[in-house]
Design an enzyme around this catalytic site. Sequence first.
Site, short mmCIF file in Angstrom:
data_model
loop_
_atom_site.label_atom_id
_atom_site.label_comp_id
_atom_site.label_asym_id
_atom_site.label_seq_id
_atom_site.Cartn_x
_atom_site.Cartn_y
_atom_site.Cartn_z
N CYS A 28 0.81 -1.31 -0.18
CA CYS A 28 0.06 -0.07 -0.21
C CYS A 28 0.93 1.30 -0.09
O CYS A 28 1.47 1.47 -1.07
CB CYS A 28 -1.03 -0.16 1.06
SG CYS A 28 -2.30 1.21 1.30
N HIS A 43 -3.38 -5.53 1.61
CA HIS A 43 -2.68 -5.57 2.65
C HIS A 43 -2.33 -7.17 3.09
O HIS A 43 -3.37 -7.67 3.94
CB HIS A 43 -3.04 -5.09 3.88
CG HIS A 43 -3.09 -3.44 3.81
ND1 HIS A 43 -2.19 -2.77 4.16
CD2 HIS A 43 -3.91 -2.53 2.87
CE1 HIS A 43 -2.41 -1.48 4.16
NE2 HIS A 43 -3.31 -1.48 3.19
N GLU A 87 -0.53 -8.35 5.27
CA GLU A 87 -0.24 -8.63 6.72
C GLU A 87 -1.58 -8.46 7.46
O GLU A 87 -1.52 -9.01 8.96
CB GLU A 87 0.53 -7.50 7.20
CG GLU A 87 0.01 -6.15 7.58
CD GLU A 87 -0.42 -5.43 6.41
OE1 GLU A 87 -0.39 -5.78 4.98
OE2 GLU A 87 -0.76 -4.08 6.45
#
Lengths: 231, 83, 83, 784
Positions: free
Chosen positions: A85, A194, A196
């Site tokens: 991002c 994302h 994560e």
Amino acid sequence: MRIGVVTFPGSLDDRDAQRAVRFADAEPVALWHGDHDLQGVDAVVLPGGFSYGDYLRCGAIAARSAIMTEVIAAAEQGMPILGICNGFQMLTESHLLPGGLIRNEAGSFVCRDQLLRVESTSTTWTSGFSAGEEIIIPLKNGEGGYIADAVTIERLEGEGRVVFRYLGYNPNGSMNDIAGISNERGNVVGLMPHPEHAIEPGFGPDTADAMRSGVDGLRLFRSALESALAH
Amino acid sequence: MPTIVVEVMPKAELLDPQGKAVAGALARLGSSTFSSVRIGKRFELTFDGPVDDAVLAEVKDIAETLLSNAVIEDVVGIHADAL
Amino acid sequence: MPTIVVEVMPKAELLDPQGKAVAGALARLGSSTFSSVRIGKRFELTFDGPVDDAVLAEVKDIAETLLSNAVIEDVVGIHADAL
Amino acid sequence: MTTSPVESSPADAAQIDMPFVDGPLVDTVERAATNPEREQPYAALGLKEDEYLKIREILGRRPTSGELAMYSVMWSEHCSYKSSKVWLRQFGQKVTPEMTKNLMVGMGENAGVIDVGEGWAVTFKIESHNHPSYIEPFQGAATGVGGIVRDIISMGARPVAVMDALRFGAIDSPDTARVVHGVVSGISFYANCLGLPNIGGETYFDSVYQANPLVNALAVGVLRHEDLHLANARGVGNKVVLFGARTGGDGIGGASILASDSFSASGPTKRPAVQVGDPFAEKVLIECCLELFRDDLVEGIQDLGAAGISCATSELASNGDGGMAVDLDRVLLRDPSLTAEEILMSESQERMMAIVRPEKLDAFMAVVGKWEVETSVLGEVTDTGRLIITWRGETIVDVDPRTVAVDGPVYDRPIAYPTWIDELNADSASGLARPTAGEELAAQVQALAASANLSDKSWITAQYDRYVMGNTALSYPDDGGMVRVDEESGLGFAVATDANGRYCYLDPYQGAQLALAEAYRNVAVTGATPVAVSDCLNFGSPENPEVMWQFSKSVEGLADGCLELGIPVTGGNVSFYNQTGNVPIHPTPVVGVLGVIDDVARRVPSGWQDEGHNIYLLGITSLELDGSAWAGLVHGHLGGRPPAVDLQREKELAGLLNGGTKEALIGSAHDLADGGLAQALVESALRFGIGARIFLDELCERDGIDLATALFSESTGRVIVSVPREDDVRFVGLCEARRYPVQRIGVTDGLPDAAPSLNLQGMFDISLADLRAGWSGTLPTHFA
Ligand SMILES: Nc1ncnc2c1ncn2[C@@H]1O[C@H](COP(=O)(O)OP(=O)(O)O)[C@@H](O)[C@H]1O
Ligand SMILES: [Mg+2]
């Protein structure tokens, strides 16, 4: 394996990225934007957020920080670098990746569980996937529309450097539904979604199986670990 | 204090979603005069001293390296403001 | 096709976080020339036909009602572009 | 010595006249004494004559213009709670030892703090930013988020989540889109950029909020017990430090009046009344403050919100040793032309004030330097009992800080029982035509689902980051938001906010209790145990005795309700003067309930995840359609009395749900509120796209009601629960053991070989695709 996660003023998902590294059984190392020091890490994650408020252009000011000089040098030596991002935006601003990211077509920030297709498994960060695999990763950004001139797009497509593509719905107006790309060598990958945030059951995206159960993101971090072990 | 203005626009051949949104809003409000809208940025840099070639050169450099990203934007104007 | 440029800046009394961020970046990059930076918007409205008073009046109206918010911004310029 | 201007020496006169020619003359304490009768614009600053006289009495002279600035903002309704104080006391009085057992910090501080176990504490608070959000919706809402988050930081906590309770005008009114776009993007911009997940909120549309939208923002923070800090100025010689953004001319509309009074030939400087938010600055401030707390470099930190430096200095001093000396020249300014009065009143955002021991100042400066946060030492703590502020070398403020911050005026405003309310209460919805045919029932179920207030809110919530921080266990569209506090143990909290202005309009006492009951139930269905309350009381003008009656009843209802539920009010906010023209908004006491859960892994979603589960309705359904969404939408009706509240039942229900989730018997649980059973079924089905077959005959028979009442009544104490077949016996046994009414009303099976649908036996079959199209289409149609 030690994976550095850089914190810039305004980084938000840095702790999350560290958690993801831990979940992948690697050691997270906190790096600071103002240092000219990568602390001997084996790979670097540039996390999401709004570095410097993203007030000028996303990632533009962060791309000119002390640590980025080191990151750029390391990337050119082949160190695995993942930009998520805002991190992706920094990679384009520092010209480690081509093109740029602009305001979402709909104008507003969008947060959604996004279906992606893994288009390339020849990068350090995607070697653990199978080509064409469909995965669900949370996406959340205001300026995630990928643009580049026609020549660049053609090159990216031709060289298999489109790494992730939006499936079903293009959330930000990205050209060719591009969600993530890599450099020629495949060690530098940037993507808007994302990974994560898809590493821990109970806190990830909804999947067909169950609420918040998606953990597809973990494999990006595992891929880096496995490529490192293989070398 | 003198002010130098730097104007940056998105590259003509690339998408400008914000401009498109404003054009859409104009159409909805019933104005059909304008065929397209593009939105860029206008920077005002204030400083102390005379506007000389050295300052202008510095501004040009800043405009091209920091204030704009040549991959997606063009610097379309740099001028001392007539304030 | 003629283009009319509308320039909008944040009101001088109000905080301009964007300008502040850029001023900070300039300082970190070692440039101490500029004491302040403010960032506004530059709109390019394209249309077909001559730039006459009617069009300019329409642009003025659009600039004040749609392109800017008088509570926090000022329209600092409207002019036909010399493109 | 009192000297009137007439008697003053020529030299004095010259001195007084000079500024009108040359520029500012500072109005000092000395000058206030030598020029005691100067006219002061107290009325324009919002002070009543008796308030102004009271200030003169306190000081024994006229206030300086700086003092007048401070008193006027600090004695405003917003800062002093002068009309609400006498009522809010109940929250502190109606408590039991059980209620305060886990309360580490109660009402009156920046935010209440609750011990949640394992050495952890949670702090939360809700606050309004209504008026600014109408004038400049984007910045108004953005700075609303910023303000409440700073309250949380000042307690020593890390902010971990936000919520937003919103009320807008009619969805199809031309101005509504402007406000909606601005408010939602303002919240999205600020909270996303701060990196705080948005875990829930409310969105209502009603023409009563047309020129007065409500923007109530809630923030939650987490801290270890030992990290708790209170904002007070203790320790003589300790430094008073202002850090964060520079002070500019934001939000000081009022102060320009002072400027025009004391000087300037060119008339008042026009200063904008709005503030611009810089979430990036606030994000840096959060990290910086947490590091300062962690390294034990501060005694306390106070946030700067309304009334800026006036508030921070007077409150810190009042809560500490009582004295403080501050040099206003040291305030870092964004705009050097600001006057002293403007600096005192400025509401520039993203600023904090710290009390620092002199020996720790260097270390303090190193931390703020690392974060590139601008800082200046303004003065120090004294034992004089006076707050003394100097400017350009002269004393411009010399006051007892308690008279500014604590002992402001208190009003017991007149109250009048509304002339219209008996007639309104008599006009029940029970006589309105209720459908009996399947087709008509189906049409009404679908119309409700697609109505502005019951439709899908994801057009809004998709603009909010719910993932950041990686601990969000529940968020939109579940009944409560839930966040993990401890990664090891899974300890977490849940929060829900609720208010139904229509109910409160019919009966403010009961309406407040209904809001409390609903928020409480919304927390309970997630599997958490409710433990504390924060409220934001939005009302019309307190000078209107009928509004004051509504207010007093709501507070009473809420305080009595909390006492009955055994959970304390830990803080909140009052917003008066919410009206469109002379018409007050519906009383809207937004109630936020916080719950604790020992392990977020056992949280329960609000929708059906699996086929083949039995669906149970817990609770009793009565003919309670007054004030309902059904009456409003189908008949345009608002009258009668809101549904009965039975808080003992709510407590039992929460206990039952807690037991059921602990034993892992519950697949999903969804509370029944606006739109009744019909809407709860629609939402449960659409959550994961699982249909159901519903049969309500036994329910209708047991409760003595017709089908429309079963579907649309808004009786309280009800929840629908889905239970895997193998846990059926145990679940029903649990309900029976606890004597809670339970009725099986269906199964989450679709019809064989059909697309998923909501099927009411013998009555209707609506495909989920159709339902979803209506439900999710409304907001995008108006705003996308
Ligand atoms: N403005 C908003 N911001 C965040 N979440 C919202 C907002 N409006 C509604 N929601 C969420 O939408 C869902 C449905 O809202 P609502 O119908 O009010 O719930 P309930 O009836 O359970 O109180 C909940 O998860 C609520 O938190
Ligand atoms: Mg509710």
